[in-house]
Design a protein around this motif. Structure first.
Motif, PDB file in Angstrom:
ATOM      1  N   ASN A  77       0.877  -1.161   0.000  1.00  0.00           N
ATOM      2  CA  ASN A  77       0.000   0.000   0.000  1.00  0.00           C
ATOM      3  C   ASN A  77       0.915   1.211   0.000  1.00  0.00           C
ATOM      4  O   ASN A  77       1.569   1.489   1.002  1.00  0.00           O
ATOM      5  N   GLU A  78       0.989   1.870  -1.141  1.00  0.00           N
ATOM      6  CA  GLU A  78       1.918   2.970  -1.348  1.00  0.00           C
ATOM      7  C   GLU A  78       3.330   2.459  -1.126  1.00  0.00           C
ATOM      8  O   GLU A  78       3.746   1.533  -1.795  1.00  0.00           O
ATOM      9  N   GLU A  79       4.076   2.991  -0.164  1.00  0.00           N
ATOM     10  CA  GLU A  79       5.465   2.579   0.022  1.00  0.00           C
ATOM     11  C   GLU A  79       5.643   1.551   1.124  1.00  0.00           C
ATOM     12  O   GLU A  79       6.763   1.217   1.501  1.00  0.00           O
ATOM     13  N   ARG A  80       4.564   1.028   1.665  1.00  0.00           N
ATOM     14  CA  ARG A  80       4.635   0.060   2.760  1.00  0.00           C
ATOM     15  C   ARG A  80       4.331  -1.343   2.226  1.00  0.00           C
ATOM     16  O   ARG A  80       3.417  -1.532   1.447  1.00  0.00           O
ATOM     17  N   VAL A  81       5.097  -2.300   2.715  1.00  0.00           N
ATOM     18  CA  VAL A  81       4.865  -3.705   2.385  1.00  0.00           C
ATOM     19  C   VAL A  81       4.245  -4.355   3.610  1.00  0.00           C
ATOM     20  O   VAL A  81       4.643  -4.095   4.740  1.00  0.00           O
ATOM     21  N   THR A  82       3.235  -5.194   3.381  1.00  0.00           N
ATOM     22  CA  THR A  82       2.577  -5.906   4.472  1.00  0.00           C
ATOM     23  C   THR A  82       2.582  -7.395   4.186  1.00  0.00           C
ATOM     24  O   THR A  82       2.308  -7.817   3.064  1.00  0.00           O
ATOM     25  N   ALA A  83       2.894  -8.179   5.213  1.00  0.00           N
ATOM     26  CA  ALA A  83       2.774  -9.634   5.161  1.00  0.00           C
ATOM     27  C   ALA A  83       1.867 -10.030   6.313  1.00  0.00           C
ATOM     28  O   ALA A  83       2.028  -9.547   7.436  1.00  0.00           O
ATOM     29  N   THR A  84       0.902 -10.896   6.045  1.00  0.00           N
ATOM     30  CA  THR A  84      -0.016 -11.311   7.108  1.00  0.00           C
ATOM     31  C   THR A  84      -0.417 -12.764   6.920  1.00  0.00           C
ATOM     32  O   THR A  84      -0.419 -13.289   5.800  1.00  0.00           O
ATOM     33  N   TRP A  85      -0.734 -13.418   8.036  1.00  0.00           N
ATOM     34  CA  TRP A  85      -1.177 -14.809   8.011  1.00  0.00           C
ATOM     35  C   TRP A  85      -1.990 -15.094   9.267  1.00  0.00           C
ATOM     36  O   TRP A  85      -1.950 -14.358  10.235  1.00  0.00           O
ATOM     37  N   VAL A  86      -2.731 -16.204   9.190  1.00  0.00           N
ATOM     38  CA  VAL A  86      -3.578 -16.643  10.301  1.00  0.00           C
ATOM     39  C   VAL A  86      -3.271 -18.104  10.588  1.00  0.00           C
ATOM     40  O   VAL A  86      -3.164 -18.919   9.662  1.00  0.00           O
ATOM     41  N   ILE A  87      -3.129 -18.416  11.878  1.00  0.00           N
ATOM     42  CA  ILE A  87      -3.043 -19.803  12.327  1.00  0.00           C
ATOM     43  C   ILE A  87      -4.011 -19.927  13.489  1.00  0.00           C
ATOM     44  O   ILE A  87      -3.843 -19.259  14.515  1.00  0.00           O
ATOM     45  N   GLY A  88      -5.037 -20.758  13.328  1.00  0.00           N
ATOM     46  CA  GLY A  88      -6.066 -20.888  14.365  1.00  0.00           C
ATOM     47  C   GLY A  88      -6.786 -19.576  14.538  1.00  0.00           C
ATOM     48  O   GLY A  88      -7.306 -19.012  13.586  1.00  0.00           O
ATOM     49  N   SER A  89      -6.790 -19.045  15.756  1.00  0.00           N
ATOM     50  CA  SER A  89      -7.458 -17.769  16.015  1.00  0.00           C
ATOM     51  C   SER A  89      -6.442 -16.641  16.232  1.00  0.00           C
ATOM     52  O   SER A  89      -6.753 -15.619  16.825  1.00  0.00           O
ATOM     53  N   VAL A  90      -5.214 -16.845  15.726  1.00  0.00           N
ATOM     54  CA  VAL A  90      -4.166 -15.830  15.861  1.00  0.00           C
ATOM     55  C   VAL A  90      -3.815 -15.297  14.475  1.00  0.00           C
ATOM     56  O   VAL A  90      -3.617 -16.065  13.531  1.00  0.00           O
ATOM     57  N   ILE A  91      -3.764 -13.968  14.388  1.00  0.00           N
ATOM     58  CA  ILE A  91      -3.354 -13.311  13.148  1.00  0.00           C
ATOM     59  C   ILE A  91      -2.066 -12.547  13.428  1.00  0.00           C
ATOM     60  O   ILE A  91      -1.905 -11.955  14.491  1.00  0.00           O
ATOM     61  N   GLU A  92      -1.128 -12.618  12.496  1.00  0.00           N
ATOM     62  CA  GLU A  92       0.112 -11.860  12.621  1.00  0.00           C
ATOM     63  C   GLU A  92       0.295 -11.021  11.375  1.00  0.00           C
ATOM     64  O   GLU A  92      -0.076 -11.420  10.275  1.00  0.00           O
ATOM     65  N   MET A  93       0.893  -9.840  11.574  1.00  0.00           N
ATOM     66  CA  MET A  93       1.167  -8.940  10.472  1.00  0.00           C
ATOM     67  C   MET A  93       2.519  -8.282  10.713  1.00  0.00           C
ATOM     68  O   MET A  93       2.831  -7.861  11.819  1.00  0.00           O
ATOM     69  N   ILE A  94       3.310  -8.219   9.658  1.00  0.00           N
ATOM     70  CA  ILE A  94       4.539  -7.437   9.647  1.00  0.00           C
ATOM     71  C   ILE A  94       4.360  -6.431   8.528  1.00  0.00           C
ATOM     72  O   ILE A  94       4.049  -6.808   7.397  1.00  0.00           O
TER      73      ILE A  94
END
Length: 170
Positions: A135-152
């Protein structure tokens, strides 16, 4: 006067306004006090914050871009789950790691991400199906395992994000 007092965080009507750069909402005064107390709990590491919340599993990268330093942490207890948010900075660049555990997978459905028209890359890193987009100049990585979501997400390269993902559990 009541509007100005409320915006400043005073408990005028039994609710206190909370906001970030993108979202404004009200929380009952009792919840706000509990959140404030939790937000003052700083931890030496991301893992210590996750342990405090009872979020189990491998979530913490062991590799970070060298030039970045951890700024602060926010440990927030929400009605719909718990989350840990860490920021890393270097000059004008930054990235953050956000890990949230929800009561159910249905609560994760509320998450939305802004992105530009570029394609979403599906990357399989360290036994995770990771979605990488920008999104514009930012890179995002995200994933879900079970009921936990992580984002960098941040002003880092895709290869740096992949290196962080690949270092999780290592």
């Amino acid at each position: 006067l009541a509007v100005g007092a409320q915006g400043a965080g005073f408990n005028v009507f039994g609710a206190i306004g909370r906001w970030t750069d993108d979202v404004f909402h009200f929380v009952p005064a009792s919840e706000a006090a509990a959140q404030d107390a939790r937000n003052k709990e700083y931890h030496d590491s991301i893992q210590a914050a996750l342990d405090d919340l009872g979020i189990e599993g491998d979530w913490v990268p062991t590799w970070f871009p060298e030039e970045f330093e951890m700024e602060d942490d926010k440990l927030v207890d929400l009605d719909s789950g718990d989350r840990v948010h860490y920021s890393f900075n270097h000059n004008n660049d930054n990235f953050f790691i956000h890990i949230a555990q929800y009561g159910s997978i249905i609560d994760i459905n509320r998450f939305g991400f802004e992105k530009d028209p570029s394609l979403v890359e599906i990357y399989t890193g360290n036994v995770r199906e990771v979605y990488i987009f920008s999104n514009e100049e930012r890179v995002t990585a995200t994933w879900v395992i079970g009921s936990v979501i992580e984002m960098i997400s941040g002003n880092v390269s895709i290869s740096e994000i992949k290196s962080m993902i690949d270092s999780i559990g290592g």
